[in-house]
Design a protein around this motif. Structure first.
Motif, PDB file in Angstrom:
ATOM      1  N   GLN A   1       3.838  19.082 -37.739  1.00 16.81           N
ATOM      2  CA  GLN A   1       4.590  19.708 -38.829  1.00 16.81           C
ATOM      3  C   GLN A   1       3.855  19.576 -40.145  1.00 16.81           C
TER       4      GLN A   1
ATOM      5  N   GLU B   1       7.055  24.201 -36.169  1.00 12.48           N
ATOM      6  CA  GLU B   1       8.210  24.621 -36.961  1.00 12.48           C
ATOM      7  C   GLU B   1       9.010  23.409 -37.433  1.00 12.48           C
ATOM      8  N   SER B   2       9.721  23.589 -38.544  1.00  9.97           N
ATOM      9  CA  SER B   2      10.595  22.517 -39.014  1.00  9.97           C
ATOM     10  C   SER B   2      11.699  22.243 -37.998  1.00  9.97           C
TER      11      SER B   2
ATOM     12  N   PRO C   1      11.719  22.503 -34.194  1.00 14.31           N
ATOM     13  CA  PRO C   1      10.772  22.771 -33.105  1.00 14.31           C
ATOM     14  C   PRO C   1      11.422  23.008 -31.751  1.00 14.31           C
TER      15      PRO C   1
END
Length: 333
Positions: free
Chosen positions: A194, A200-201, A203
């Motif tokens: 991250q 992704e923030s 996930p």
């Protein structure tokens, strides 16, 4: 006389902007190789956009007008093709699905980067493209820089594909690589990914296996003419793995990978996603970090393996513009 080919872009996140940048940088290449003047005539995000029939330059994407967005905005641009690069939700198909439906119905070619619409309503989109004569291309939605759909559409023509095995998600491959080879925890590896900007923030779609499942489903349906849905697939990820299991694989000299698998049972296809552990001698065991791989087994050409990757978001943008070159080669004849 030079032909004109007008492009509209839906989605102005990192991938969308990278696509616009590469597209505009390659305009002379398109002129020289295809005799086509490519113009970016419209671009929009979820709330705002910009349009110019004479063509946009990159700096115009920083000056958007509120309300200029949606399928009607794309239609008003009179673009010849849509590049759909918005967010992806395979559960609803949004937000790309209405853009693609409208574009294909209006006989626009479509280059798809986000996976949601292809997974949610792929059969209808295929039917629309066939009925309208539109070209529907989707390299950016099927593992980006890694050649997958093109292997099926071009390189393996005439073969019967018996099965596909793929490491299709860069985030999970990085996490497993870090956990098995460096001995760090899932949480630590995820934090690294991250911080580096490629995880992704949230996930969950990656680590629970859904991103891999979506890519495999698109390959099956658009590459091999299958008719699979997400509900037809057994899907598990890497979020459940414990240290004892990882230690066991290390002790046995095995390397775990999150893999999507497609195989034939009679004339039907079956598919699943889950962790497979490979011996060190297997090519998949050598796929490190953020790289991906695909292995396709055929009746006549044997087993074909491709592996590698590129830096995001440019790698995905380049895959989409590879699709554009295929389209220009056809449309400029």
């Amino acid at each position: 006389m030079t032909q004109h080919y007008r492009i509209a872009l839906a989605g102005l996140g990192g991938v969308g902007r990278a696509t616009a940048s590469l597209l505009l940088a390659r305009r002379e290449h398109y002129r020289q190789h295809y005799g086509v003047e490519v113009r970016l005539v419209a671009a929009c995000g979820s709330r705002a956009g910009v349009m110019d029939a004479e063509g946009l330059e990159l700096d115009r994407l920083d000056h958007l007008e509120e309300g200029l967005t949606g399928p009607d905005f794309i239609a008003a641009s009179q673009a010849d093709a849509l590049i759909e690069a918005g967010p992806s939700d395979f559960r609803t198909g949004g937000p790309g699905l209405p853009y693609l439906r409208a574009a294909l119905t209006a006989r626009r070619d479509a280059i798809v980067i986000s996976k949601g619409a292809l997974v949610h309503d792929g059969r209808a989109l295929r039917d629309l493209a066939q009925a309208s004569g539109s070209l529907l291309k989707l390299s950016g939605a099927t593992a980006a820089a890694l050649p997958t759909i093109d292997l099926l559409h071009y390189n393996l023509l005439g073969c019967r594909v018996l099965g596909i095995e793929g490491i299709l998600n860069a985030t999970t491959n990085f996490l497993l690589d870090a956990m098995i080879h460096r001995g760090i925890s899932f949480a630590e590896a995820l934090q690294e990914a991250q911080a580096a900007g490629f995880a992704e923030s949230d996930p969950r779609n990656d680590v629970e296996g859904w991103d891999t499942a979506c890519k495999l489903l698109i390959l099956a349906n658009f590459g091999l003419g299958a008719d699979l849905g997400i509900a037809d697939m057994a899907v598990s990820g890497i979020d459940h793995l414990g240290e004892d299991q990882l230690r066991g694989w290390r002790d046995q000299g095995l390397v775990p990978k999150l893999v999507g698998r497609l195989w034939r049972e009679g004339e039907a296809f079956k598919a699943s996603v889950g962790v497979q552990a490979y011996p060190a001698s297997d090519p998949f065991a050598l796929v490190a970090g953020k790289n991906k791989a695909v292995r396709i087994t055929t009746d006549l050409m044997g087993e074909i393996t491709a592996m590698g990757g590129g830096s995001e978001p440019r790698a995905t943008a380049a895959a989409a513009l590879k699709d554009l070159e295929h389209i220009l080669a056809i449309r400029s004849r």
